[in-house]
Design a protein around this motif. Sequence first.
Motif, PDB file in Angstrom:
ATOM      1  N   PRO A 159       3.771  -3.308   4.178  1.00  0.00           N
ATOM      2  CA  PRO A 159       2.782  -2.360   4.711  1.00  0.00           C
ATOM      3  C   PRO A 159       1.372  -2.685   4.236  1.00  0.00           C
ATOM      4  O   PRO A 159       1.174  -3.265   3.166  1.00  0.00           O
ATOM      5  N   ALA A 160       0.388  -2.325   5.034  1.00  0.00           N
ATOM      6  CA  ALA A 160      -1.008  -2.519   4.660  1.00  0.00           C
ATOM      7  C   ALA A 160      -1.321  -1.732   3.392  1.00  0.00           C
ATOM      8  O   ALA A 160      -0.800  -0.643   3.164  1.00  0.00           O
ATOM      9  N   GLY A 161      -2.169  -2.308   2.554  1.00  0.00           N
ATOM     10  CA  GLY A 161      -2.542  -1.641   1.312  1.00  0.00           C
ATOM     11  C   GLY A 161      -1.436  -1.597   0.283  1.00  0.00           C
ATOM     12  O   GLY A 161      -1.431  -0.722  -0.592  1.00  0.00           O
ATOM     13  N   TYR A 162      -0.511  -2.542   0.339  1.00  0.00           N
ATOM     14  CA  TYR A 162       0.652  -2.537  -0.567  1.00  0.00           C
ATOM     15  C   TYR A 162       0.209  -2.613  -2.025  1.00  0.00           C
ATOM     16  O   TYR A 162      -0.563  -3.500  -2.411  1.00  0.00           O
ATOM     17  N   ASP A 163       0.693  -1.684  -2.842  1.00  0.00           N
ATOM     18  CA  ASP A 163       0.384  -1.708  -4.272  1.00  0.00           C
ATOM     19  C   ASP A 163       1.624  -1.521  -5.141  1.00  0.00           C
ATOM     20  O   ASP A 163       1.518  -1.307  -6.343  1.00  0.00           O
ATOM     21  N   GLY A 164       2.822  -1.598  -4.518  1.00  0.00           N
ATOM     22  CA  GLY A 164       4.046  -1.532  -5.308  1.00  0.00           C
ATOM     23  C   GLY A 164       4.565  -0.140  -5.561  1.00  0.00           C
ATOM     24  O   GLY A 164       5.410   0.057  -6.445  1.00  0.00           O
ATOM     25  N   LYS A 165       4.134   0.830  -4.799  1.00  0.00           N
ATOM     26  CA  LYS A 165       4.605   2.204  -4.985  1.00  0.00           C
ATOM     27  C   LYS A 165       6.097   2.296  -4.685  1.00  0.00           C
ATOM     28  O   LYS A 165       6.594   1.745  -3.722  1.00  0.00           O
ATOM     29  N   LEU A 166       6.826   3.023  -5.538  1.00  0.00           N
ATOM     30  CA  LEU A 166       8.266   3.170  -5.379  1.00  0.00           C
ATOM     31  C   LEU A 166       8.598   3.968  -4.125  1.00  0.00           C
ATOM     32  O   LEU A 166       8.062   5.050  -3.895  1.00  0.00           O
TER      33      LEU A 166
END
Length: 692
Positions: free
Chosen positions: A379-386
């Motif tokens: 997904p766009a803006g991926y930051d590793g959120k669970l």
Amino acid sequence: MRRMLFGAVAASVLVLGAAEPVITVDAKADRGPVRELVFGHNVEAADNRGIFTAPLAQPEPRGLEVEFGQGYWDAENSRPAPGVVEIMKTVPFGALRYPGGCLAHNYDWKLTVGPRGKRGSGNWAFGLDEYLETCRALGCEPQIIIPDYAMEMKALPQNAADLVEYLNMPAEKRYPWAMKRAEYGHPEPYGVKYFEIGNETIHGNHGGNPTRRYSPAEYVEYFNSVAAAMKKVDPSILVGTQTVLGGDEWDRVVYEGTAKNADFAIYHSYYPQVDSLEPGPAFRSVMAGNEQMRRRLGEFHRRMKEAGRDMPLGITEFNIRSIAGKKDAYRYSYLAGMQCAELWLDFLQPEANVLMANYWHLLNAMYGVIVTIPGADVPAGYDGKLLEMKAAARFFQTLKSHLGTELAATSQKNVPVFEANASPGVLAAKGDRFIPGDGPFVPLPLNAFRLNNLTMPGMSAEGSNASRSLTVRFRDFRQETYPDFVTVFRPKEIPMGRAWELEVSFEAKFTPAPDSTGSATIGLGMMDIRGWAATHNATAIYGINVAKEWTRFRETLLSLDDTQAMVLTGRVQHVQGAISGTLEIRDLRVAARPAGQCPAYQGLSSFASRSADGKTLWLIVFNRSLDSEIPAKIELEGFRYAAGSAEVLYQDDPGTVKYFEPQKEAVPGSGSSFRWKFKPHSMTAFTLTAGE
């Protein structure tokens, strides 16, 4: 609904007399440290083209691996994904192995460093330096696989030596690759210590073009030349060889040829194959298999000692064997978590002599039990959120919070034992003694070849069971196929209810036609006659397509207790383009013998550790019975507790993949002993605090 392979086995308690089960913990015993390197993981982060289903003609490698490092990397901000870094603090995480498994076959590290626009792929954002930056963010040890087929063998030693220079040498003019590292923004050496020379090299480079597969002697040449070149640059590194002396020709030749220069022996473990089993039989197979793994580790070390030199094991891939393409596959399950948690604790024990052990694999993709990317598209803006955790992850979280710094000793008595049938990869566990495979393999007759199964557009065959020979001709053949061509029945001397071991041996060669434009992995296979979907019991013999001269092949397969017959199959996989050529097989022989059998397995297992100051003791106990609650007395030697708590992992269905929270309970009383009722198929983790 999973199809049941065996009839249900009763919860067979063989020993449960009046004597109370007792677990004794010697809190003062010096068992060595709790070594973080044993709690390792894997990341797939290399070019996937030519491996498994990704075609060589694909324009770019899949971004999930090379751009996002399977989710470890935030490519938009060029940093370790902060959400993932935080999540990984909740599980044991001592090492990260890169860049495969099998993706390491094609890996050339020089294409992954430097400015992104000049790398070997336009979307290769997660390269070598990014991987090492991620290891630092995670506080874990890097482990790197040296490629085996990325280029011609003669080029690999220098490529590996340059890698060690890039990683470990100071940025001085005498080290040009270290100077490049500094130029790319990393002036200080990384100090990488652990290297694996190839990955599962025995099975070749899959759908690579050209297809390649080293013989045992060629692997010895490859290993020794690469190891020597690497250690000439940095003598302090440790290198692993791909043998555990399992007894076949590969292990014998490779061990004899590489043991002098190797620092550890590599073993990969996936058992049992459970996709076709109901949760009850699957659970019993797993528990029997874990106990058999302890025996297997001892056998590996015994054989290495007999050969002249024992060495530690690098179990750089392990998990349950589950490859079903569905959301509730066993690899995500409570059952898999319990299996792998117990294995990790077994590997930690000094008698196992395991240097490192890497779970396959934690984050995203096919095996991930921690999900931050829902599929192949990031997904766009991926930051590793669970996004999701699977049931297996709960066991790893409990391990993390219930391990000290020093190992303590445990022992058990009066513990009930339980039986299990044979399953793919696991011997039957019955009775009270170990029964080895009974003697030599006895030749079996071959039934008539079904040549019609080997005849289809672009493929024809001739040969017979009488001549024990087979010739298969390909002309512009383009499809993957697995035709069976002969059946071998259970020997009448081996009764139903006893597993048997089948051995197939033959000589073969493959001669490509001069005008052939394609490539494929060509081999033979053995499979339970009921088929893969019903039993998941099969094995493959690879490498025939690269045998230009007559080459001897041999493979064995353990049957199930109720297997009536096996079939021999052709295997044409990883087809690229159109294949033309001739496959020849001669001296095809099939033999069998009764399989070995292990004793019924212990109903409890226990592991203990303590804090450095000795004031806190942790005890982890597995109830390995599917159905039975087991009451036991816990006796503590050299430790008196003033207070204690327990975290109980239990779900009614051991096949569930749904994440769950543990049950929290207080340990009764205080002193040097207490009693506890262990729930069926459970893991209970105690924290005991000493009094003043």
